[in-house]
Design a protein around this motif. Structure first.
Motif, PDB file in Angstrom:
ATOM      1  N   ILE A 162       0.867  -1.175   0.000  1.00  0.00           N
ATOM      2  CA  ILE A 162       0.000   0.000   0.000  1.00  0.00           C
ATOM      3  C   ILE A 162       0.905   1.225   0.000  1.00  0.00           C
ATOM      4  N   VAL A 163       0.696   2.131  -0.945  1.00  0.00           N
ATOM      5  CA  VAL A 163       1.575   3.289  -1.131  1.00  0.00           C
ATOM      6  C   VAL A 163       0.908   4.535  -0.550  1.00  0.00           C
ATOM      7  N   ILE A 164       1.603   5.189   0.369  1.00  0.00           N
ATOM      8  CA  ILE A 164       1.111   6.414   0.998  1.00  0.00           C
ATOM      9  C   ILE A 164       2.024   7.568   0.566  1.00  0.00           C
ATOM     10  N   ALA A 165       1.458   8.553  -0.120  1.00  0.00           N
ATOM     11  CA  ALA A 165       2.222   9.746  -0.513  1.00  0.00           C
ATOM     12  C   ALA A 165       2.143  10.767   0.625  1.00  0.00           C
ATOM     13  N   ILE A 166       3.303  11.217   1.093  1.00  0.00           N
ATOM     14  CA  ILE A 166       3.380  12.184   2.187  1.00  0.00           C
ATOM     15  C   ILE A 166       3.815  13.535   1.613  1.00  0.00           C
ATOM     16  N   ASP A 167       2.951  14.523   1.780  1.00  0.00           N
ATOM     17  CA  ASP A 167       3.202  15.854   1.224  1.00  0.00           C
ATOM     18  C   ASP A 167       3.473  16.849   2.351  1.00  0.00           C
ATOM     19  N   ALA A 168       4.715  17.274   2.465  1.00  0.00           N
ATOM     20  CA  ALA A 168       5.064  18.329   3.426  1.00  0.00           C
ATOM     21  C   ALA A 168       4.683  19.670   2.820  1.00  0.00           C
ATOM     22  N   GLY A 169       3.755  20.376   3.443  1.00  0.00           N
ATOM     23  CA  GLY A 169       3.230  21.609   2.877  1.00  0.00           C
ATOM     24  C   GLY A 169       4.273  22.697   2.676  1.00  0.00           C
ATOM     25  N   HIS A 170       4.017  23.552   1.660  1.00  0.00           N
ATOM     26  CA  HIS A 170       4.828  24.744   1.371  1.00  0.00           C
ATOM     27  C   HIS A 170       6.247  24.349   0.973  1.00  0.00           C
ATOM     28  N   GLY A 171       7.262  25.123   1.304  1.00  0.00           N
ATOM     29  CA  GLY A 171       8.637  24.812   0.944  1.00  0.00           C
ATOM     30  C   GLY A 171       9.253  25.841   0.019  1.00  0.00           C
ATOM     31  N   GLY A 172      10.572  25.957   0.070  1.00  0.00           N
ATOM     32  CA  GLY A 172      11.294  26.887  -0.787  1.00  0.00           C
ATOM     33  C   GLY A 172      10.922  28.324  -0.483  1.00  0.00           C
ATOM     34  N   ASP A 173      10.570  29.088  -1.534  1.00  0.00           N
ATOM     35  CA  ASP A 173      10.250  30.491  -1.337  1.00  0.00           C
ATOM     36  C   ASP A 173       8.848  30.699  -0.774  1.00  0.00           C
ATOM     37  N   ASP A 174       8.155  29.609  -0.458  1.00  0.00           N
ATOM     38  CA  ASP A 174       6.855  29.678   0.225  1.00  0.00           C
ATOM     39  C   ASP A 174       7.024  29.141   1.645  1.00  0.00           C
ATOM     40  N   PRO A 175       7.184  30.011   2.646  1.00  0.00           N
ATOM     41  CA  PRO A 175       7.429  29.538   4.016  1.00  0.00           C
ATOM     42  C   PRO A 175       6.181  29.027   4.713  1.00  0.00           C
ATOM     43  N   GLY A 176       5.001  29.253   4.122  1.00  0.00           N
ATOM     44  CA  GLY A 176       3.771  28.955   4.838  1.00  0.00           C
ATOM     45  C   GLY A 176       3.541  29.997   5.911  1.00  0.00           C
ATOM     46  N   SER A 177       2.806  29.624   6.943  1.00  0.00           N
ATOM     47  CA  SER A 177       2.570  30.554   8.050  1.00  0.00           C
ATOM     48  C   SER A 177       3.832  30.687   8.893  1.00  0.00           C
ATOM     49  N   ILE A 178       3.967  31.832   9.530  1.00  0.00           N
ATOM     50  CA  ILE A 178       5.142  32.104  10.366  1.00  0.00           C
ATOM     51  C   ILE A 178       4.665  32.387  11.780  1.00  0.00           C
ATOM     52  N   GLY A 179       5.195  31.644  12.766  1.00  0.00           N
ATOM     53  CA  GLY A 179       4.779  31.784  14.156  1.00  0.00           C
ATOM     54  C   GLY A 179       5.260  33.082  14.780  1.00  0.00           C
ATOM     55  N   PRO A 180       4.737  33.404  15.965  1.00  0.00           N
ATOM     56  CA  PRO A 180       5.111  34.654  16.652  1.00  0.00           C
ATOM     57  C   PRO A 180       6.608  34.807  16.868  1.00  0.00           C
ATOM     58  N   SER A 181       7.316  33.705  17.087  1.00  0.00           N
ATOM     59  CA  SER A 181       8.761  33.790  17.320  1.00  0.00           C
ATOM     60  C   SER A 181       9.569  33.514  16.056  1.00  0.00           C
ATOM     61  N   GLY A 182       8.876  33.374  14.909  1.00  0.00           N
ATOM     62  CA  GLY A 182       9.582  33.218  13.644  1.00  0.00           C
ATOM     63  C   GLY A 182       9.722  31.797  13.144  1.00  0.00           C
ATOM     64  N   VAL A 183       9.003  30.834  13.724  1.00  0.00           N
ATOM     65  CA  VAL A 183       9.065  29.453  13.254  1.00  0.00           C
ATOM     66  C   VAL A 183       8.290  29.336  11.945  1.00  0.00           C
ATOM     67  N   TYR A 184       8.908  28.722  10.930  1.00  0.00           N
ATOM     68  CA  TYR A 184       8.282  28.560   9.617  1.00  0.00           C
ATOM     69  C   TYR A 184       7.474  27.263   9.561  1.00  0.00           C
ATOM     70  N   GLU A 185       6.274  27.384   9.025  1.00  0.00           N
ATOM     71  CA  GLU A 185       5.421  26.203   8.850  1.00  0.00           C
ATOM     72  C   GLU A 185       6.094  25.155   7.961  1.00  0.00           C
ATOM     73  N   LYS A 186       6.795  25.601   6.907  1.00  0.00           N
ATOM     74  CA  LYS A 186       7.392  24.656   5.970  1.00  0.00           C
ATOM     75  C   LYS A 186       8.391  23.727   6.662  1.00  0.00           C
ATOM     76  N   LYS A 187       9.102  24.226   7.672  1.00  0.00           N
ATOM     77  CA  LYS A 187      10.094  23.406   8.373  1.00  0.00           C
ATOM     78  C   LYS A 187       9.423  22.394   9.289  1.00  0.00           C
ATOM     79  N   VAL A 188       8.392  22.828  10.005  1.00  0.00           N
ATOM     80  CA  VAL A 188       7.647  21.925  10.884  1.00  0.00           C
ATOM     81  C   VAL A 188       7.004  20.818  10.061  1.00  0.00           C
ATOM     82  N   ALA A 189       6.382  21.188   8.934  1.00  0.00           N
ATOM     83  CA  ALA A 189       5.701  20.213   8.084  1.00  0.00           C
ATOM     84  C   ALA A 189       6.672  19.168   7.556  1.00  0.00           C
ATOM     85  N   LEU A 190       7.859  19.593   7.156  1.00  0.00           N
ATOM     86  CA  LEU A 190       8.836  18.647   6.612  1.00  0.00           C
ATOM     87  C   LEU A 190       9.347  17.695   7.688  1.00  0.00           C
TER      88      LEU A 190
END
Length: 485
Positions: A162-190
């Protein structure tokens, strides 16, 4: 009077010269970023104003030349970070037009180039984007994770993972949402995505493919294409939520809605995805979806209904486990119209692991321990669903899942048009409509006849014929006899 005229003329000449210089230096190149993907490279030029540009290619050696009209450079290109296998470097060359800035991208080999500008979208200003792709690349390929892949000896009756494709949101020049202290969503997702993929690859009968394995952007619609080319049974897109206020918190799981989002958060999420698409580049309308498989709109609708039903069931299983390790924003799957969920032939879900806009949850999402807990919850939900509902041609079905009814892979590759109608794509093995055995299936919440047919790799018409059904409607708790060869 003559003296005054002279002063006036000098002043006019000075002002003309001043504004002429300003015009020539109206745009400034303030930064250059290179994002390397496995099969392509994106170069982003950060500019102070909207770019006016032209470009052409040269060979011997291979180069892409970009001319920025009325521009100057403020960046040292010899210190540019570059991990691309396609680009040797970026340099400034003498422009034949005074006041223009000529940029030369030295290429490893001839490449297809696509250039477009992007407007100011926080956290970035005006940009010129250069997408470079290998000319020999014909199909998109998802990246199999580094964990060794389990292999099954092929035979006439071989079963697949059974094949499960895992997609880490955003990435590259799209950081996604940015937390109050500057944490990037793209890094957490990956980080969470890699953990989920590792757990899936450690499970006999299951295999993970990563849509992205590094810090680069993948077009939203292309993510489904990558999953399709990997013959994925499920696409799981992993994100971290955000809102206009820091108060909302909790994880959630989203499924596709053909209508409007069913909550304020959902409407915000839809807008955020449009924002993400703008950051990453203009998204293409899905037009590479093997349209020849969809004989008519009816077949497409049936395939979409099946995928949505399976996605809803998987989402419910994941929420059960997420609720044990973190707070939930909603205890049931939520609905929104999101590009990454719109593939008609692949069940797809989007997991929001928490609100990165909430200071407490931002700290949690940055924690390795919490990332592991979230990843484990996602994995357990996916694993439990497919162990209970393994497709009939898989190794899990052969070994006997919790509700597999000892379903075995189809033996005879007999092609029927109704198989394609029930699945939305041609299965690996077609099932003869005329042969049946006493395998039974009890209809569960959220299941449709097309979803049941897809699971057992049989046609809807054969199920209806064996069970004396006159319509495609199934009832909760109804027991169906499943025909199999």
């Amino acid at each position: 009077m003559i003296k005054n005229n002279v002063y006036f003329q000098i002043t006019i000449l000075f002002l003309c010269s001043f504004f002429s210089v300003v015009a020539y230096a109206a745009n400034k190149l303030e930064g250059v970023r290179i994002w390397a993907a496995p099969e392509s490279t994106r170069i982003v030029f950060d500019l102070s104003e909207v770019p006016n540009y032209s470009y052409f290619t040269l060979d011997g050696p291979n180069r892409l030349v970009v001319d920025l009209k009325k521009s100057t450079a403020k960046v040292a290109l010899n210190k540019l970070e570059n991990n691309s296998k396609l680009v040797k470097g970026v340099r400034i060359s003498q422009s034949p037009t005074k006041g223009d800035l000529r940029l030369v991208i030295d290429l490893v080999k001839p490449l297809n180039a696509s250039l477009f500008s992007l407007p100011v979208t926080a956290p970035y200003g005006n940009r010129l984007v250069v997408d470079l792709e290998d000319k020999t690349l014909t199909t998109a390929t998802a990246v199999v994770t580094s964990t060794p892949i389990k292999t099954v000896t092929q035979s006439a009756q071989s079963s697949r993972d059974i094949v499960i494709a895992i997609d880490a949101g955003h990435g590259g020049d799209d950081p996604g949402s940015i937390g109050p202290s500057g944490v990037y969503e793209k890094k957490v997702a990956l980080e969470i995505s890699k953990r989920v993929a590792s757990k899936i690859n450690d499970t006999p009968g299951m295999r993970a493919v990563m849509i992205r394995t590094g810090d680069y952007f993948v077009n939203l619609n292309k993510r489904s294409e990558l999953a399709r080319n990997s013959k994925a049974d499920l696409l799981v897109s992993i994100h971290a939520d955000a809102f206009t206020s820091p108060n909302p918190r909790g994880a959630s799981v989203w499924v596709l809605s053909m209508r409007r989002a069913n909550s304020e958060i959902g409407r915000w999420l839809e807008q955020k995805e449009k924002h993400s698409e703008l950051l990453g580049g203009a998204g293409d309308i899905i037009q590479n979806t093997d349209n020849e498989q969809y004989l008519a709109m009816t077949l497409l609708d049936m395939s979409m209904n099946s995928s949505m039903a399976i996605g809803h069931s998987v989402a419910g299983d994941i929420l059960k486990d997420l609720g044990r390790v973190t707070e939930l924003h909603k205890s049931r799957p939520e609905s929104a119209s999101l590009a990454v969920l719109k593939s008609p032939d692949i069940p797809s879900i989007l997991v929001e692991t928490g609100f990165i806009s909430n200071p407490k949850e931002e700290r949690l999402l940055s924690s390795s321990r919490h990332q592991e807990s979230i990843a484990n919850a996602i994995y357990k939900g996916v694993s439990r669903y497919y162990h209970s509902n393994p497709p009939a041609d898989t190794l899990l079905a052969q070994r006997g899942g919790a509700n597999s009814n000892n379903a075995k892979p189809a033996k005879a590759p007999v092609k029927t048009s109704t198989d394609i109608a029930s699945t939305g794509r041609a299965p690996k093995a077609y099932v003869d409509d005329t042969v049946s055995t006493k395998v039974k299936h009890k209809v569960r919440r959220g299941e449709s006849l097309s979803a049941i047919a897809q699971r057992y790799r049989v046609s809807m018409s054969s199920i209806k014929q064996v069970n004396g059904m006159k319509s495609d409607v199934v009832q909760l708790g109804q027991t169906l006899v499943i025909p199999q060869s």
